[in-house]
Design a protein around this motif. Structure first.
Motif, short mmCIF file in Angstrom:
data_model
loop_
_atom_site.label_atom_id
_atom_site.label_comp_id
_atom_site.label_asym_id
_atom_site.label_seq_id
_atom_site.Cartn_x
_atom_site.Cartn_y
_atom_site.Cartn_z
N ILE A 2 0.68 -1.26 -0.05
CA ILE A 2 -0.14 0.06 0.12
C ILE A 2 0.80 1.32 -0.09
N LYS A 3 2.10 1.13 0.58
CA LYS A 3 2.82 2.57 0.57
C LYS A 3 3.81 2.45 -0.63
N LEU A 4 3.91 1.45 -1.32
CA LEU A 4 4.58 1.75 -2.55
C LEU A 4 4.65 2.95 -3.24
N ARG A 5 5.86 3.63 -3.54
CA ARG A 5 5.79 4.91 -4.16
C ARG A 5 6.44 4.96 -5.71
N GLU A 24 -4.34 -1.41 -6.60
CA GLU A 24 -3.99 -1.43 -5.28
C GLU A 24 -2.84 -0.48 -4.72
N LEU A 25 -2.36 0.05 -5.72
CA LEU A 25 -1.16 0.93 -5.58
C LEU A 25 -1.45 2.36 -5.41
N ASN A 26 -2.30 2.80 -4.61
CA ASN A 26 -2.73 4.10 -4.71
C ASN A 26 -1.77 5.13 -4.35
N ASN A 27 -0.64 4.92 -3.84
CA ASN A 27 0.39 5.75 -3.49
C ASN A 27 1.57 5.88 -4.60
N LYS A 51 -2.13 9.18 -7.65
CA LYS A 51 -0.83 10.04 -7.30
C LYS A 51 0.18 9.90 -8.46
#
Length: 70
Positions: A2-5, A24-27, A51
């Motif tokens: 989830i925190k993957l940028r 699922e990679l919202n960030n 983002k």
């Protein structure tokens, strides 16, 4: 994940990506799928990436972009 940028998938011989591959990679800010074998990309592949700032697509075998990117 989830925190993957930043996700770097270059040079992996990827030829196809499911439309929900990155849902699922919202960030995610950077996506590098360059230097693969991707021929077709669908707009839905990127629609959940709110983002995203950089999408690297160079050195693929792109023939078609389904729908219009905005």
């Amino acid at each position: 994940l989830i925190k993957l940028r930043h996700l770097y998938l270059r040079n992996n011989q990827i030829s196809y990506l499911e439309n929900d591959a990155f849902n699922e990679l919202n960030n995610l800010i950077t996506l590098d799928i360059s230097s693969n074998r991707i021929k077709i990309l669908d707009q839905r592949l990127f629609e959940k990436l709110e983002k995203i700032r950089f999408i690297h697509l160079s050195d693929n075998k792109l023939l078609k972009l389904k729908s219009s990117f905005q």
